[in-house]
Design a protein around this motif. Structure first.
Motif, PDB file in Angstrom:
ATOM      1  N   LYS A   1       7.230   1.400  -5.531  1.00 43.53           N
ATOM      2  CA  LYS A   1       7.281   0.014  -6.002  1.00 43.53           C
ATOM      3  C   LYS A   1       6.863  -0.994  -4.933  1.00 43.53           C
ATOM      4  CE  LYS A   1      10.374   0.416  -9.914  1.00 43.53           C
ATOM      5  NZ  LYS A   1      11.416  -0.275 -10.699  1.00 43.53           N
ATOM      6  N   GLY A   2       6.383  -0.484  -3.814  1.00 47.21           N
ATOM      7  CA  GLY A   2       5.799  -1.361  -2.818  1.00 47.21           C
ATOM      8  C   GLY A   2       6.697  -1.780  -1.686  1.00 47.21           C
ATOM      9  N   VAL A   3       7.881  -1.181  -1.553  1.00 47.20           N
ATOM     10  CA  VAL A   3       8.754  -1.516  -0.428  1.00 47.20           C
ATOM     11  C   VAL A   3       8.151  -0.913   0.833  1.00 47.20           C
ATOM     12  CG1 VAL A   3      11.045  -1.248   0.574  1.00 47.20           C
ATOM     13  CG2 VAL A   3      10.796  -1.641  -1.880  1.00 47.20           C
ATOM     14  N   THR A   4       7.892  -1.749   1.840  1.00 46.33           N
ATOM     15  CA  THR A   4       7.287  -1.280   3.091  1.00 46.33           C
ATOM     16  C   THR A   4       8.264  -1.311   4.252  1.00 46.33           C
ATOM     17  OG1 THR A   4       6.471  -3.511   3.620  1.00 46.33           O
ATOM     18  CG2 THR A   4       5.013  -2.074   2.336  1.00 46.33           C
ATOM     19  N   ASP A   5       9.483  -1.779   4.022  1.00 43.45           N
ATOM     20  CA  ASP A   5      10.491  -1.886   5.070  1.00 43.45           C
ATOM     21  C   ASP A   5      11.047  -0.507   5.419  1.00 43.45           C
ATOM     22  OD1 ASP A   5      12.176  -3.038   6.872  1.00 43.45           O
ATOM     23  OD2 ASP A   5      13.392  -4.137   5.417  1.00 43.45           O
TER      24      ASP A   5
ATOM     25  N   THR B   1       6.321   1.917   5.668  1.00 42.11           N
ATOM     26  CA  THR B   1       4.873   2.101   5.750  1.00 42.11           C
ATOM     27  C   THR B   1       4.206   1.029   6.605  1.00 42.11           C
ATOM     28  OG1 THR B   1       4.594   0.837   3.702  1.00 42.11           O
ATOM     29  CG2 THR B   1       4.770   3.236   3.509  1.00 42.11           C
ATOM     30  N   GLY B   2       4.841  -0.149   6.672  1.00 44.49           N
ATOM     31  CA  GLY B   2       4.230  -1.229   7.441  1.00 44.49           C
ATOM     32  C   GLY B   2       4.895  -1.449   8.780  1.00 44.49           C
ATOM     33  N   ARG B   3       5.610  -0.468   9.299  1.00 43.35           N
ATOM     34  CA  ARG B   3       6.393  -0.638  10.523  1.00 43.35           C
ATOM     35  C   ARG B   3       5.826   0.199  11.671  1.00 43.35           C
ATOM     36  NH1 ARG B   3      10.131  -4.885  10.031  1.00 43.35           N
ATOM     37  NH2 ARG B   3      10.420  -5.148   7.785  1.00 43.35           N
ATOM     38  N   VAL B   4       5.745  -0.425  12.832  1.00 42.63           N
ATOM     39  CA  VAL B   4       5.257   0.273  14.012  1.00 42.63           C
ATOM     40  C   VAL B   4       6.343   1.174  14.581  1.00 42.63           C
ATOM     41  CG1 VAL B   4       4.373  -0.003  16.363  1.00 42.63           C
ATOM     42  CG2 VAL B   4       3.629  -1.572  14.544  1.00 42.63           C
ATOM     43  N   ASN B   5       7.583   0.667  14.599  1.00 47.49           N
ATOM     44  CA  ASN B   5       8.704   1.419  15.147  1.00 47.49           C
ATOM     45  C   ASN B   5       9.817   1.542  14.117  1.00 47.49           C
ATOM     46  OD1 ASN B   5       7.638   1.616  17.899  1.00 47.49           O
ATOM     47  ND2 ASN B   5       7.995  -0.588  17.989  1.00 47.49           N
ATOM     48  N   MET B   6      10.555   2.630  14.217  1.00 43.85           N
ATOM     49  CA  MET B   6      11.700   2.855  13.341  1.00 43.85           C
ATOM     50  C   MET B   6      12.903   2.114  13.901  1.00 43.85           C
ATOM     51  SD  MET B   6      12.853   4.141  10.652  1.00 43.85           S
ATOM     52  CE  MET B   6      13.990   5.169   9.770  1.00 43.85           C
ATOM     53  N   GLU B   7      13.538   1.237  13.100  1.00 38.28           N
ATOM     54  CA  GLU B   7      14.640   0.419  13.594  1.00 38.28           C
ATOM     55  C   GLU B   7      15.909   0.531  12.749  1.00 38.28           C
ATOM     56  OE1 GLU B   7      11.941  -3.087  15.713  1.00 38.28           O
ATOM     57  OE2 GLU B   7      12.712  -3.403  13.693  1.00 38.28           O
TER      58      GLU B   7
ATOM     59  N   SER C   1       0.872  -1.195   0.000  1.00 34.33           N
ATOM     60  CA  SER C   1       0.000   0.000   0.000  1.00 34.33           C
ATOM     61  C   SER C   1       0.881   1.208   0.000  1.00 34.33           C
ATOM     62  CB  SER C   1      -0.964   0.055   1.157  1.00 34.33           C
ATOM     63  OG  SER C   1      -0.335   0.466   2.373  1.00 34.33           O
ATOM     64  N   HIS C   2       0.704   2.121  -0.843  1.00 34.01           N
ATOM     65  CA  HIS C   2       1.692   3.173  -0.980  1.00 34.01           C
ATOM     66  C   HIS C   2       1.239   4.453  -0.281  1.00 34.01           C
ATOM     67  CE1 HIS C   2       3.063   0.304  -3.779  1.00 34.01           C
ATOM     68  NE2 HIS C   2       2.147   0.577  -4.664  1.00 34.01           N
ATOM     69  N   ARG C   3       2.213   5.220   0.114  1.00 34.30           N
ATOM     70  CA  ARG C   3       1.906   6.548   0.638  1.00 34.30           C
ATOM     71  C   ARG C   3       2.967   7.505   0.118  1.00 34.30           C
ATOM     72  NH1 ARG C   3       5.802   7.840   4.017  1.00 34.30           N
ATOM     73  NH2 ARG C   3       6.668   6.356   5.492  1.00 34.30           N
ATOM     74  N   PRO C   4       2.660   8.775   0.005  1.00 30.42           N
ATOM     75  CA  PRO C   4       3.688   9.731  -0.439  1.00 30.42           C
ATOM     76  C   PRO C   4       4.841   9.757   0.556  1.00 30.42           C
ATOM     77  CG  PRO C   4       1.489  10.707  -0.509  1.00 30.42           C
ATOM     78  CD  PRO C   4       1.376   9.417   0.233  1.00 30.42           C
ATOM     79  N   LEU C   5       6.052   9.843   0.056  1.00 27.95           N
ATOM     80  CA  LEU C   5       7.220   9.932   0.926  1.00 27.95           C
ATOM     81  C   LEU C   5       7.334  11.349   1.468  1.00 27.95           C
ATOM     82  CD1 LEU C   5       9.748   8.364   1.906  1.00 27.95           C
ATOM     83  CD2 LEU C   5      10.974   9.459   0.041  1.00 27.95           C
ATOM     84  N   ARG C   6       7.398  11.463   2.782  1.00 25.64           N
ATOM     85  CA  ARG C   6       7.549  12.769   3.405  1.00 25.64           C
ATOM     86  C   ARG C   6       9.029  13.026   3.652  1.00 25.64           C
ATOM     87  NH1 ARG C   6       3.497  12.081   8.320  1.00 25.64           N
ATOM     88  NH2 ARG C   6       4.429   9.999   8.256  1.00 25.64           N
ATOM     89  N   TRP C   7       9.490  14.150   3.226  1.00 26.81           N
ATOM     90  CA  TRP C   7      10.926  14.463   3.287  1.00 26.81           C
ATOM     91  C   TRP C   7      11.126  15.642   4.222  1.00 26.81           C
ATOM     92  CZ3 TRP C   7      14.841  11.671   1.774  1.00 26.81           C
ATOM     93  CH2 TRP C   7      16.108  12.264   1.677  1.00 26.81           C
ATOM     94  N   SER C   8      11.822  15.425   5.308  1.00 28.08           N
ATOM     95  CA  SER C   8      11.967  16.481   6.298  1.00 28.08           C
ATOM     96  C   SER C   8      13.247  16.284   7.069  1.00 28.08           C
ATOM     97  CB  SER C   8      10.780  16.450   7.270  1.00 28.08           C
ATOM     98  OG  SER C   8      10.983  17.359   8.329  1.00 28.08           O
ATOM     99  N   GLU C   9      13.819  17.359   7.537  1.00 30.02           N
ATOM    100  CA  GLU C   9      14.971  17.262   8.422  1.00 30.02           C
ATOM    101  C   GLU C   9      14.534  17.216   9.874  1.00 30.02           C
ATOM    102  OE1 GLU C   9      18.067  19.954   7.673  1.00 30.02           O
ATOM    103  OE2 GLU C   9      18.427  19.237   5.647  1.00 30.02           O
ATOM    104  N   LYS C  10      13.219  17.325  10.114  1.00 31.44           N
ATOM    105  CA  LYS C  10      12.715  17.216  11.473  1.00 31.44           C
ATOM    106  C   LYS C  10      12.649  15.747  11.862  1.00 31.44           C
ATOM    107  CE  LYS C  10       9.893  21.389  11.172  1.00 31.44           C
ATOM    108  NZ  LYS C  10       8.539  21.944  11.283  1.00 31.44           N
ATOM    109  N   LEU C  11      12.966  15.449  13.117  1.00 30.47           N
ATOM    110  CA  LEU C  11      12.877  14.090  13.600  1.00 30.47           C
ATOM    111  C   LEU C  11      11.429  13.796  13.939  1.00 30.47           C
ATOM    112  CD1 LEU C  11      15.994  13.919  15.922  1.00 30.47           C
ATOM    113  CD2 LEU C  11      15.777  13.254  13.538  1.00 30.47           C
ATOM    114  N   GLY C  12      10.989  12.593  13.593  1.00 26.92           N
ATOM    115  CA  GLY C  12       9.630  12.202  13.924  1.00 26.92           C
ATOM    116  C   GLY C  12       9.269  10.934  13.201  1.00 26.92           C
ATOM    117  N   ALA C  13       8.360  10.177  13.772  1.00 23.99           N
ATOM    118  CA  ALA C  13       7.970   8.892  13.180  1.00 23.99           C
ATOM    119  C   ALA C  13       7.466   9.110  11.766  1.00 23.99           C
ATOM    120  CB  ALA C  13       6.884   8.240  14.035  1.00 23.99           C
TER     121      ALA C  13
END
Length: 358
Positions: free
Chosen positions: A345-349, A86-92, A43-55
């Motif tokens: 292209k569907g990468v959710t990692d 996109t499919g991750r609960v936490n950033m790792e 499932s795709h979402r627009p990529l948000r590009w920011s220098e601010k830290l945040g989930a």
């Protein structure tokens, strides 16, 4: 004065412990150790590009690598970035860039892909280079790299400290917390040349772009590689019960982990702190790295480090996207494009990457 560039940001591949004679020639200027005899690439979402830290945000840092004292100068810049999947609960996923402003000392780059939590990957981004840099006092860079990786892994396997530490689960972040890693060290030589020392455990990769072609300097450590399964099963005390099992079409160590080498994951490791608490996981997981030593040439254009999600695009496709951006494109803009294409292209990692223009 050293400049430190780090950003927080997940993932989950490996080979037999190296012998001194285990080197093979891949390119005229390459030496490979502790990896596959054939140097397999693999499932795709627009990529948000920011220098601010945040989930869910991309984090990016950049710095100049220009050093007029080197014959093979890094003329442009380097940048690192990471974004939550996109499919991750936490950033790792995390990365580290360490530069020397004089250009006379080694420069360090690393990407780390956590699994089972972010504790190990977060530790790696601040711990790897200080330990590794000290080991580089040894003129044998292969020996120094191996020693650094193994020492760092021991830190991830320790019993928690404190009054009730003995009652808590062994291992940084818990027994099932781990991370893959891919690192590169650029070492300037007195003659002006640069040596690139690359190492990895797991399936994070380093690609050298030479003459427009992708050259994989790392080796994907996964139990679907027969040599890795053979290495693990060679020490199996009960061969009738395999240590590596095929679960739903995927080879997994202990039937659980789709990697054969990683930092952490104490439940699948042996540990050596002289404790008597069952000091053997016995499943053959190791942090023994694959190591390559490469002398850069005038044909080398770029170095790309990335966690495994990025390489779902394929090595050459990633390179083609980078080169299509043109000489004027900044490394951070190229990373932005790579991540956007991966998501489309569907990468959710989770994704973490570093680009170094040569």
């Amino acid at each position: 004065m050293a400049m430190t560039l780090q950003a927080a940001a997940s993932g989950c591949h490996a080979m037999a412990p190296p012998m001194a004679t285990d080197s093979v020639r891949r390119l005229q200027s390459s030496t490979f150790l502790a990896g596959s005899p054939g140097g397999r690439l693999g499932s795709h979402r627009p990529l948000r590009w920011s220098e601010k830290l945040g989930a869910g945000f991309v984090h990016v840092r950049k710095a100049s690598l220009h050093s007029p004292s080197c014959a093979l100068v890094l003329k442009e810049r380097c940048a690192g970035a990471a974004t939550q999947g996109t499919g991750r609960v936490n950033m790792e996923d995390t990365y580290t860039i360490e530069l020397d402003s004089t250009g006379k000392e080694p420069a360090f780059f690393g990407v780390y892909d956590g699994h089972g939590g972010s504790a190990v990957s977060e530790m790696l981004k601040t711990t790897v280079w200080p330990i590794y840099k000290k080991k580089l006092s040894d003129p044998d860079v292969v020996r120094a790299t191996r020693a650094a990786y193994l020492e760092i892994d021991q830190l991830t396997l320790m019993q928690p400290k404190g009054l009730f530490g003995a009652l808590r689960e062994r291992g940084l972040g818990g027994s099932k917390c781990g991370a893959t890693a891919a690192t590169s060290v650029l070492i300037p030589k007195p003659d002006g040349s640069k040596v690139l020392v690359t190492a990895n455990v797991g399936d994070a990769r380093v690609i050298l772009v030479r003459g427009g072609q992708a050259i994989q300097l790392t080796f994907d450590h996964k139990p679907d590689v027969k040599e890795e399964r053979d290495r693990i099963e060679a020490k199996n005390p009960t061969p009738r019960k395999p240590l590596v099992q095929n679960v739903g079409g995927t080879w997994r160590v202990g039937g659980l982990l789709a990697l054969s080498r990683a930092f952490g994951d104490v439940y699948l490791k042996d540990w050596t702190d002289n404790k008597q608490d069952g000091a053997r996981g016995g499943f053959g997981l190791t942090a023994e790295p694959h190591i390559s030593v490469e002398t850069l040439t005038p044909d080398d254009q770029m170095i790309i480090l990335g966690t495994d999600g990025l390489w779902e695009l394929g090595n050459q496709e990633v390179v083609d996207i980078c080169l299509a951006a043109g000489d004027s494109a900044s490394p951070e803009d190229i990373l932005k494009t790579l991540f956007k294409v991966a998501v489309e292209k569907g990468v959710t990692d989770d994704l973490a990457g570093i680009i170094i223009k040569l």
